[in-house]
Motif scaffolding. Structure first.
Motif, PDB file in Angstrom:
ATOM      1  N   GLY A   1       0.809  -1.211   0.000  1.00  0.00           N
ATOM      2  CA  GLY A   1       0.000   0.000   0.000  1.00  0.00           C
ATOM      3  C   GLY A   1       0.840   1.258   0.000  1.00  0.00           C
ATOM      4  O   GLY A   1       0.537   2.227  -0.700  1.00  0.00           O
ATOM      5  N   ALA A   2       1.927   1.252   0.779  1.00  0.00           N
ATOM      6  CA  ALA A   2       2.814   2.416   0.827  1.00  0.00           C
ATOM      7  C   ALA A   2       3.533   2.605  -0.500  1.00  0.00           C
ATOM      8  O   ALA A   2       3.740   3.740  -0.953  1.00  0.00           O
ATOM      9  CB  ALA A   2       3.821   2.255   1.959  1.00  0.00           C
ATOM     10  N   ARG A   3       3.917   1.510  -1.124  1.00  0.00           N
ATOM     11  CA  ARG A   3       4.591   1.595  -2.427  1.00  0.00           C
ATOM     12  C   ARG A   3       3.672   2.242  -3.463  1.00  0.00           C
ATOM     13  O   ARG A   3       4.101   3.073  -4.264  1.00  0.00           O
ATOM     14  CB  ARG A   3       5.018   0.198  -2.896  1.00  0.00           C
ATOM     15  CG  ARG A   3       6.159  -0.397  -2.083  1.00  0.00           C
ATOM     16  CD  ARG A   3       6.305  -1.902  -2.335  1.00  0.00           C
ATOM     17  NE  ARG A   3       7.324  -2.493  -1.481  1.00  0.00           N
ATOM     18  CZ  ARG A   3       8.510  -2.946  -1.901  1.00  0.00           C
ATOM     19  NH1 ARG A   3       8.813  -2.888  -3.192  1.00  0.00           N
ATOM     20  NH2 ARG A   3       9.375  -3.468  -1.066  1.00  0.00           N
ATOM     21  N   ARG A   4       2.430   1.830  -3.453  1.00  0.00           N
ATOM     22  CA  ARG A   4       1.477   2.401  -4.411  1.00  0.00           C
ATOM     23  C   ARG A   4       1.250   3.886  -4.126  1.00  0.00           C
ATOM     24  O   ARG A   4       1.182   4.705  -5.043  1.00  0.00           O
ATOM     25  CB  ARG A   4       0.165   1.630  -4.338  1.00  0.00           C
ATOM     26  CG  ARG A   4       0.264   0.205  -4.866  1.00  0.00           C
ATOM     27  CD  ARG A   4      -0.967  -0.615  -4.573  1.00  0.00           C
ATOM     28  NE  ARG A   4      -2.143  -0.102  -5.238  1.00  0.00           N
ATOM     29  CZ  ARG A   4      -3.359  -0.635  -5.126  1.00  0.00           C
ATOM     30  NH1 ARG A   4      -3.533  -1.695  -4.351  1.00  0.00           N
ATOM     31  NH2 ARG A   4      -4.371  -0.132  -5.775  1.00  0.00           N
ATOM     32  N   ALA A   5       1.125   4.237  -2.851  1.00  0.00           N
ATOM     33  CA  ALA A   5       0.860   5.630  -2.491  1.00  0.00           C
ATOM     34  C   ALA A   5       2.024   6.545  -2.840  1.00  0.00           C
ATOM     35  O   ALA A   5       1.824   7.710  -3.213  1.00  0.00           O
ATOM     36  CB  ALA A   5       0.554   5.721  -1.000  1.00  0.00           C
ATOM     37  N   LEU A   6       3.245   6.028  -2.733  1.00  0.00           N
ATOM     38  CA  LEU A   6       4.442   6.855  -2.940  1.00  0.00           C
ATOM     39  C   LEU A   6       5.081   6.657  -4.313  1.00  0.00           C
ATOM     40  O   LEU A   6       6.109   7.258  -4.608  1.00  0.00           O
ATOM     41  CB  LEU A   6       5.469   6.551  -1.845  1.00  0.00           C
ATOM     42  CG  LEU A   6       5.026   6.908  -0.420  1.00  0.00           C
ATOM     43  CD1 LEU A   6       6.038   6.392   0.599  1.00  0.00           C
ATOM     44  CD2 LEU A   6       4.848   8.416  -0.273  1.00  0.00           C
ATOM     45  N   GLY A   7       4.501   5.817  -5.140  1.00  0.00           N
ATOM     46  CA  GLY A   7       5.048   5.605  -6.484  1.00  0.00           C
ATOM     47  C   GLY A   7       6.360   4.832  -6.482  1.00  0.00           C
ATOM     48  O   GLY A   7       7.193   5.026  -7.374  1.00  0.00           O
ATOM     49  N   LEU A   8       6.540   3.938  -5.519  1.00  0.00           N
ATOM     50  CA  LEU A   8       7.759   3.142  -5.443  1.00  0.00           C
ATOM     51  C   LEU A   8       7.604   1.870  -6.262  1.00  0.00           C
ATOM     52  O   LEU A   8       6.499   1.497  -6.668  1.00  0.00           O
ATOM     53  CB  LEU A   8       8.068   2.789  -3.988  1.00  0.00           C
ATOM     54  CG  LEU A   8       8.246   3.976  -3.027  1.00  0.00           C
ATOM     55  CD1 LEU A   8       8.360   3.478  -1.594  1.00  0.00           C
ATOM     56  CD2 LEU A   8       9.465   4.787  -3.428  1.00  0.00           C
ATOM     57  N   VAL A   9       8.722   1.182  -6.494  1.00  0.00           N
ATOM     58  CA  VAL A   9       8.686  -0.078  -7.223  1.00  0.00           C
ATOM     59  C   VAL A   9       7.694  -1.012  -6.533  1.00  0.00           C
ATOM     60  O   VAL A   9       7.630  -1.097  -5.306  1.00  0.00           O
ATOM     61  CB  VAL A   9      10.100  -0.711  -7.286  1.00  0.00           C
ATOM     62  CG1 VAL A   9      10.657  -0.975  -5.898  1.00  0.00           C
ATOM     63  CG2 VAL A   9      10.085  -1.995  -8.110  1.00  0.00           C
ATOM     64  N   ALA A  10       6.884  -1.711  -7.329  1.00  0.00           N
ATOM     65  CA  ALA A  10       5.768  -2.474  -6.771  1.00  0.00           C
ATOM     66  C   ALA A  10       6.219  -3.677  -5.957  1.00  0.00           C
ATOM     67  O   ALA A  10       5.613  -3.999  -4.928  1.00  0.00           O
ATOM     68  CB  ALA A  10       4.836  -2.920  -7.895  1.00  0.00           C
ATOM     69  N   VAL A  11       7.257  -4.360  -6.416  1.00  0.00           N
ATOM     70  CA  VAL A  11       7.687  -5.603  -5.775  1.00  0.00           C
ATOM     71  C   VAL A  11       9.208  -5.639  -5.695  1.00  0.00           C
ATOM     72  O   VAL A  11       9.894  -5.171  -6.604  1.00  0.00           O
ATOM     73  CB  VAL A  11       7.186  -6.840  -6.557  1.00  0.00           C
ATOM     74  CG1 VAL A  11       7.644  -8.128  -5.880  1.00  0.00           C
ATOM     75  CG2 VAL A  11       5.666  -6.835  -6.683  1.00  0.00           C
ATOM     76  N   GLY A  12       9.725  -6.170  -4.595  1.00  0.00           N
ATOM     77  CA  GLY A  12      11.159  -6.364  -4.460  1.00  0.00           C
ATOM     78  C   GLY A  12      11.794  -5.436  -3.443  1.00  0.00           C
ATOM     79  O   GLY A  12      11.133  -4.548  -2.888  1.00  0.00           O
ATOM     80  N   PRO A  13      13.087  -5.624  -3.173  1.00  0.00           N
ATOM     81  CA  PRO A  13      13.781  -4.766  -2.210  1.00  0.00           C
ATOM     82  C   PRO A  13      13.787  -3.312  -2.677  1.00  0.00           C
ATOM     83  O   PRO A  13      13.804  -3.032  -3.874  1.00  0.00           O
ATOM     84  CB  PRO A  13      15.202  -5.352  -2.184  1.00  0.00           C
ATOM     85  CG  PRO A  13      15.086  -6.713  -2.766  1.00  0.00           C
ATOM     86  CD  PRO A  13      13.964  -6.664  -3.742  1.00  0.00           C
ATOM     87  N   LEU A  14      13.794  -2.401  -1.708  1.00  0.00           N
ATOM     88  CA  LEU A  14      13.869  -0.978  -2.030  1.00  0.00           C
ATOM     89  C   LEU A  14      15.308  -0.500  -1.969  1.00  0.00           C
ATOM     90  O   LEU A  14      16.074  -0.910  -1.096  1.00  0.00           O
ATOM     91  CB  LEU A  14      13.049  -0.155  -1.033  1.00  0.00           C
ATOM     92  CG  LEU A  14      11.530  -0.269  -1.070  1.00  0.00           C
ATOM     93  CD1 LEU A  14      10.937   0.688  -0.040  1.00  0.00           C
ATOM     94  CD2 LEU A  14      10.977   0.037  -2.455  1.00  0.00           C
ATOM     95  N   THR A  15      15.663   0.389  -2.866  1.00  0.00           N
ATOM     96  CA  THR A  15      16.903   1.141  -2.721  1.00  0.00           C
ATOM     97  C   THR A  15      16.660   2.178  -1.636  1.00  0.00           C
ATOM     98  O   THR A  15      15.710   2.952  -1.727  1.00  0.00           O
ATOM     99  CB  THR A  15      17.279   1.842  -4.038  1.00  0.00           C
ATOM    100  OG1 THR A  15      17.443   0.867  -5.057  1.00  0.00           O
ATOM    101  CG2 THR A  15      18.564   2.639  -3.868  1.00  0.00           C
ATOM    102  N   PRO A  16      17.474   2.197  -0.555  1.00  0.00           N
ATOM    103  CA  PRO A  16      17.226   3.148   0.533  1.00  0.00           C
ATOM    104  C   PRO A  16      17.108   4.579   0.026  1.00  0.00           C
ATOM    105  O   PRO A  16      17.860   5.006  -0.848  1.00  0.00           O
ATOM    106  CB  PRO A  16      18.439   2.965   1.443  1.00  0.00           C
ATOM    107  CG  PRO A  16      18.869   1.551   1.202  1.00  0.00           C
ATOM    108  CD  PRO A  16      18.631   1.320  -0.271  1.00  0.00           C
ATOM    109  N   VAL A  17      16.142   5.300   0.588  1.00  0.00           N
ATOM    110  CA  VAL A  17      15.908   6.681   0.175  1.00  0.00           C
ATOM    111  C   VAL A  17      15.602   7.501   1.426  1.00  0.00           C
ATOM    112  O   VAL A  17      14.916   7.015   2.337  1.00  0.00           O
ATOM    113  CB  VAL A  17      14.743   6.756  -0.845  1.00  0.00           C
ATOM    114  CG1 VAL A  17      13.472   6.153  -0.272  1.00  0.00           C
ATOM    115  CG2 VAL A  17      14.501   8.178  -1.301  1.00  0.00           C
TER     116      VAL A  17
END
Length: 325
Positions: A243-259
């Motif tokens: 849900g947070a990924r969708r709200a913030l426009g982040l990659v949908a699946v997989g590890p995140l690059t720290p930001v």
């Protein structure tokens, strides 16, 4: 006409209709069952069931999910079991890992194939609560003759997907009914319970995957969404729920690059974030009676890290003073 034959003819007529699959998500699922999976709605075989060894391997592969979901599955069954329902936890392939049901209902559910090790994927059983929920990655109610197979039309199945800490599909939570008099209104009430339980499992799974991070809730959560961020000691976002990924426009699946959290949330969002951090540190210090080392251990961070966070947040008072603020 025999009810099973009438159901088969209805399903096939809808699938063969030029506009049917486009007009209805249900008919689209029926169409997948026929055209993609080559299934026959008149099929009478029970679902394929894994042997004990294969089921054990499946369960071991989902140890974390099963550990988190076990108590919540018990709680869900406690709310619905008295009305003739079973509660099931399934993996992302539609294999039932766990089932809860009353002893008096066990024979019925066994005869339907609603048991641990059974394959309820859409590829095997066509349109059904578990398989269609997983295929479409959304909440579903598949009530009686909405099922693809005529043999499954005595059931009402209510499902919600469960997503993991990296946005991946982990499985589905299912409540299936053995009652013929279950109403649409009762189905909707059960659906809300199933959805809430699935969200709780997702949130706990996320926290366990990021045990040392500070967990931040992102705004208002909808009925199908868990919106959490995992933030490390340097205020870097290192994890986000679906849900947070969708709200913030982040990659949908997989590890995140720290930001940096500030880059995602902006100054307004960071104000609330810092307030939450400050409150958490004050509470930890108060519980530890001002002992910074003990407070750091309680928070799962190092003593030096805690001192840096205290300085950054202006917490240079004594724990006793902080607790009165």
């Amino acid at each position: 006409m025999h009810p099973a034959k009438a159901h088969v003819e209805r399903v096939l007529a809808a699938v063969l209709s030029p506009r049917g699959p486009a007009m209805s998500p249900l008919v689209a699922s029926w169409s997948r069952s026929v055209k993609l999976h080559g299934l026959d709605p008149a099929q009478t075989k029970a679902p394929v069931r894994l042997d004990d060894g294969a089921l054990r391997d499946r369960r071991e592969a989902q140890d974390l999910l099963r550990h988190i979901a076990g108590r919540r599955l018990d709680d869900l069954f406690g709310m619905v079991g008295g009305s003739g329902c079973a509660a099931l936890l399934c993996d992302a392939d539609g294999i039932a890992l766990e089932r809860r049901c009353r002893a008096s209902d066990r024979a019925v559910f066994e005869s339907w194939g609603l048991c641990a090790g059974a394959d309820w994927s859409e590829a095997q059983q066509g349109t059904n609560g578990i398989g269609t929920c997983l295929t479409e990655r959304r909440r579903v109610i598949i009530d009686r003759d909405e099922h693809f197979m005529a043999r499954n039309t005595a059931m009402s199945c209510i499902d919600a997907p469960i997503f993991g800490a990296e946005g991946q599909l982990l499985g589905a939570l299912d409540v299936s009914s053995a009652r013929s008099d279950q109403t649409e209104g009762i189905n909707r009430l059960i659906a809300a319970m199933v959805a809430q339980t699935a969200r709780n499992i997702e949130a706990e799974h996320f926290r366990m995957v990021f045990p040392a991070a500070r967990i931040l809730q992102l705004g208002h959560e909808g009925e199908d969404t868990v919106s959490l961020l995992a933030v490390d000691a340097d205020d870097l976002v290192i994890g986000a729920t679906r849900g947070a990924r969708r709200a913030l426009g982040l990659v949908a699946v997989g590890p995140l690059t720290p930001v940096p959290a500030a880059d995602l949330l902006g100054q307004e969002g960071m104000g609330g974030f810092h307030a939450a951090q400050r409150s958490a540190l004050i509470q930890a210090l108060t519980r530890a009676q001002g002992n910074v080392s003990k407070a750091a251990r309680g928070l799962g961070i190092g003593r030096a890290t805690l001192y840096r966070q205290m300085k950054r947040l202006g917490l240079d008072k004594s724990a006793a003073e902080l607790s009165r603020r």
